[in-house]
Design an enzyme around this catalytic site. Structure first.
Site, mmCIF file in Angstrom:
data_model
loop_
_atom_site.group_PDB
_atom_site.id
_atom_site.type_symbol
_atom_site.label_atom_id
_atom_site.label_comp_id
_atom_site.label_asym_id
_atom_site.label_seq_id
_atom_site.Cartn_x
_atom_site.Cartn_y
_atom_site.Cartn_z
ATOM 1 N N THR A 96 0.830 -1.206 0.000
ATOM 2 C CA THR A 96 0.000 0.000 0.000
ATOM 3 C C THR A 96 0.860 1.250 0.000
ATOM 4 O OG1 THR A 96 -1.671 -1.187 1.281
ATOM 5 C CG2 THR A 96 -1.835 1.210 1.230
ATOM 6 N N THR A 97 1.882 1.269 0.869
ATOM 7 C CA THR A 97 2.756 2.428 0.978
ATOM 8 C C THR A 97 3.553 2.652 -0.294
ATOM 9 O OG1 THR A 97 2.884 1.967 3.343
ATOM 10 C CG2 THR A 97 4.489 3.520 2.473
ATOM 11 N N TYR A 148 -13.281 -4.086 -2.213
ATOM 12 C CA TYR A 148 -14.421 -3.645 -3.009
ATOM 13 C C TYR A 148 -15.405 -4.775 -3.281
ATOM 14 C CZ TYR A 148 -17.418 -1.291 -6.323
ATOM 15 O OH TYR A 148 -18.515 -0.771 -6.943
ATOM 16 N N TYR A 179 -2.618 -10.575 4.647
ATOM 17 C CA TYR A 179 -2.632 -9.166 5.038
ATOM 18 C C TYR A 179 -4.062 -8.788 5.376
ATOM 19 C CZ TYR A 179 -1.727 -4.081 4.636
ATOM 20 O OH TYR A 179 -1.617 -2.726 4.860
ATOM 21 N N ARG A 217 -8.987 -0.508 5.077
ATOM 22 C CA ARG A 217 -8.835 -0.220 3.648
ATOM 23 C C ARG A 217 -9.683 -1.140 2.769
ATOM 24 N NH1 ARG A 217 -4.938 3.010 1.268
ATOM 25 N NH2 ARG A 217 -3.548 4.065 2.723
ATOM 26 N N LYS A 222 0.258 -10.324 8.302
ATOM 27 C CA LYS A 222 0.455 -8.921 8.676
ATOM 28 C C LYS A 222 -0.873 -8.465 9.256
ATOM 29 C CE LYS A 222 1.271 -4.246 6.920
ATOM 30 N NZ LYS A 222 1.507 -3.385 5.732
ATOM 31 N N ILE A 246 5.793 -4.930 9.866
ATOM 32 C CA ILE A 246 5.864 -4.457 8.482
ATOM 33 C C ILE A 246 5.420 -3.005 8.568
ATOM 34 C CG2 ILE A 246 4.949 -4.693 6.147
ATOM 35 C CD1 ILE A 246 4.790 -7.695 6.623
#
Length: 296
Positions: free
Chosen positions: A46-47, A109, A135, A140, A163, A205
């Site tokens: 994401t980052t 989504y 994850y 999000r 994570k 992380i």
């Protein structure tokens, strides 16, 4: 064998003013992270603005990180998307260019039923030989991985870690309780590294490691060493800076922070945009207070 222990950085992806990936700066960031003690590098999370990278760019970024790391630390490739076949394509591509492991976020989504979620991960896992880190970041994706689902997914041979970025310490404690010792939990929230590792997590992380890699490594190492008084001091000292890198949606502030260190130009791809003036000023204040040298 665990993929890594300690501090893994969810690395930003440097970009030029025209939006092109800046591979030279990317390699420099990898070298700096390793020199500062970072224990693993996560590319295209994401980052790293993975959702705006085309397939060829996505794999090229992973390959560039793999080549620069040159086996000195594990490289974990973010290859999770909300289309199983697309995730397989990215995952097999990452494997071909030498990634050591994969980080796979839950579908977003479109989400999925429990059975769909299991089959999503199973199909991806069967397409590669690499170990996989689940994850869970419902803030999000609007999709949580409940403890019993973690246990079921871990029956897939190469699903070896999670994570955990749910923010729910009770949930994380339950995962730690029901999972075997060889299943690894990583903190996905910088402000929860201490409690998650106190529950048996083996590292983080991290977003903040983009601007404070040495200090984040020291925090995780103190916890691995069982030095909880030192770890408490290190965790609490980071909190104001952690809050500052989430003034706006990630990775806008932290990438701006890497720019303030003079490491990159903080360029973004839409729909992300430049940080607000108050975000920049807040970052400067907290970075300076934390002892980081902000470029003039």
């Amino acid at each position: 064998m665990r993929i890594f222990e300690g501090s893994g950085v969810a690395l930003v992806t440097p970009m030029k003013a025209d939006g092109a990936v800046d591979y030279k700066k990317l390699e420099e960031l990898v070298e700096w992270q390793i020199s500062e003690g970072t224990d693993a590098i996560i590319a295209c999370g994401t980052t790293g603005e993975a959702s705006t990278l085309a397939n060829d760019e996505h794999i090229a970024v992973i390959e560039a990180v793999v080549k620069k790391a040159d086996g000195r630390v594990p490289v974990i490739a973010g290859t999770g998307v909300n289309d199983t076949q697309h995730a397989i394509e990215l995952s097999t591509g990452a494997e071909k260019v030498g990634a050591d492991a994969l980080l796979i976020v839950t579908p977003y989504y479109n989400k999925a039923s429990d059975e769909g979620l299991f089959l999503h991960y199973q199909k991806i896992a069967q397409s590669v030989k690499l170990p996989i880190i689940l994850y869970s970041v419902a803030s999000r994706t609007n999709m949580n991985i409940a403890p019993e689902m973690v246990k079921r997914l871990a029956e897939i041979p190469n699903v070896v870690a999670i994570k955990e970025a749910s923010g729910n310490i009770s949930q994380i404690a339950e995962i730690a309780r029901i999972m075997p010792e060889d299943f690894t939990i990583y903190s996905g929230n910088d402000d929860q590294v201490l409690p998650i590792m106190a529950l048996g997590g083996r590292g983080s992380i991290s977003t903040i490691a983009n601007i404070a890699p040495r200090q984040t490594h020291e925090l995780t190492q103190a916890l691995l060493d069982g030095d909880f008084p030192l770890a408490k001091d290190l965790q609490l000292a980071q909190l104001p800076l952690i809050h500052s890198i989430f003034f706006e949606v990630n990775p806008i502030p932290v990438k701006t922070g890497v720019g303030l260190l003079g490491k990159i130009e903080p360029n973004f791809r839409l729909p992300l945009s430049a940080a607000k003036a108050e975000t920049v000023e807040g970052l400067k204040k907290e970075m300076t207070a934390y002892g980081l040298e902000v470029a003039k």
